[in-house]
Design an enzyme around this catalytic site. Sequence first.
Site, PDB file in Angstrom:
ATOM      1  N   HIS A 167      -1.686 -14.457  46.520  1.00 23.99           N
ATOM      2  CA  HIS A 167      -2.597 -14.407  45.380  1.00 23.99           C
ATOM      3  C   HIS A 167      -3.876 -13.666  45.777  1.00 23.99           C
ATOM      4  CE1 HIS A 167      -0.547 -18.347  44.045  1.00 23.99           C
ATOM      5  NE2 HIS A 167      -0.301 -17.480  43.083  1.00 23.99           N
ATOM      6  N   CYS A 171      -6.278 -23.998  45.989  1.00 24.06           N
ATOM      7  CA  CYS A 171      -5.037 -24.308  45.232  1.00 24.06           C
ATOM      8  C   CYS A 171      -4.885 -25.772  44.892  1.00 24.06           C
ATOM      9  CB  CYS A 171      -3.795 -23.960  46.034  1.00 24.06           C
ATOM     10  SG  CYS A 171      -3.907 -22.569  47.089  1.00 24.06           S
TER      11      CYS A 171
HETATM   12  C1  CIR Z   1       3.788 -21.033  45.723  1.00 22.82           C
HETATM   13  O1  CIR Z   1       4.376 -20.149  46.369  1.00 22.82           O
HETATM   14  O2  CIR Z   1       3.637 -20.952  44.508  1.00 22.82           O
HETATM   15  C2  CIR Z   1       3.234 -22.237  46.469  1.00 22.82           C
HETATM   16  N1  CIR Z   1       4.100 -22.568  47.555  1.00 22.82           N
HETATM   17  C3  CIR Z   1       1.847 -21.954  46.973  1.00 22.82           C
HETATM   18  C4  CIR Z   1       0.843 -21.763  45.875  1.00 22.82           C
HETATM   19  C5  CIR Z   1      -0.536 -21.571  46.394  1.00 22.82           C
HETATM   20  N2  CIR Z   1      -1.461 -21.513  45.324  1.00 22.82           N
HETATM   21  C6  CIR Z   1      -2.589 -20.855  45.345  1.00 22.82           C
HETATM   22  O3  CIR Z   1      -2.872 -20.130  46.282  1.00 22.82           O
HETATM   23  N3  CIR Z   1      -3.371 -20.923  44.283  1.00 22.82           N
END
Ligand code: CIR
Length: 257
Positions: free
Chosen positions: A165, A252
Amino acid sequence: MQYTRALVRNPAPSFALGLTQSTEGRPDLNTALLQHRRYCEALVECGLQLTQLPCDPAFPDGTFVEDTALLFPGFTVLTRPGAASRQGETASTLAALRSFFDRIDTIEAPGTVDGGDICVAENHVFVGISARTNEAGAAQLTQILRAHGYSVSPIDIRSSKTLLHLKSGLTYLGEGLMILSTDAPKSDAIAGFEILELAQAENYAANCLSVNGPVLIADGYPGLAAALHKRGRRTLALDMSEFRKMDGGLTCLSLRF
Ligand code: CIR
């Protein structure tokens, strides 16, 4: 910006089955639960009242609540996450948001937006175009934000092999200060900010979070800690090892408002 509340969600028993590109191995659920508890305590220490969202094993990535909504003073946007396995996470976020917000906009198909791609810097919003946030989603979001008086710049991170992201590599800590990993694109859009670029070995630490003064940083990144202390910023270091294994970081794990 002063926050009073945050939404959080415990890691589910299925946490280790979530999406990841990391090669650091399988996370340990009990350690993740302890680290999450400490994260929640840190938010409370920063003055926030927490609302726990229900934890559902059908959504192993559900603890990364930031991706499901964008919260602004007076309005909120329910996202449509880019990973199909995560799209069902928004239903419980929406149910919780209805208690706090009258105005809830939504990203509609074929648009996708992950909250992790959205970096808010005062009245300006950087929108990452990524494998998760597509151009249709970014266009919808831009229209919503402009209607609420925000200016918007897209930053395309699709050429980066390492960033999941936008906020994996670029975060805004208030007072004009932007933290950048070495793999974040050097967009002209950030030219007006003070840029603190990390050493490559500290790239993971770029995802950090300012909450009513203190800055939550991942434990084990002395370069970032020293640079923030030099600027008079207080830091709270948190062990993020198990979330890092699932490509997650500090922003997150909560939705602040
Ligand atoms: C994913 O790949 O969607 C999750 N394992 C990690 C999401 C991390 N979210 C973020 O950086 N906002």
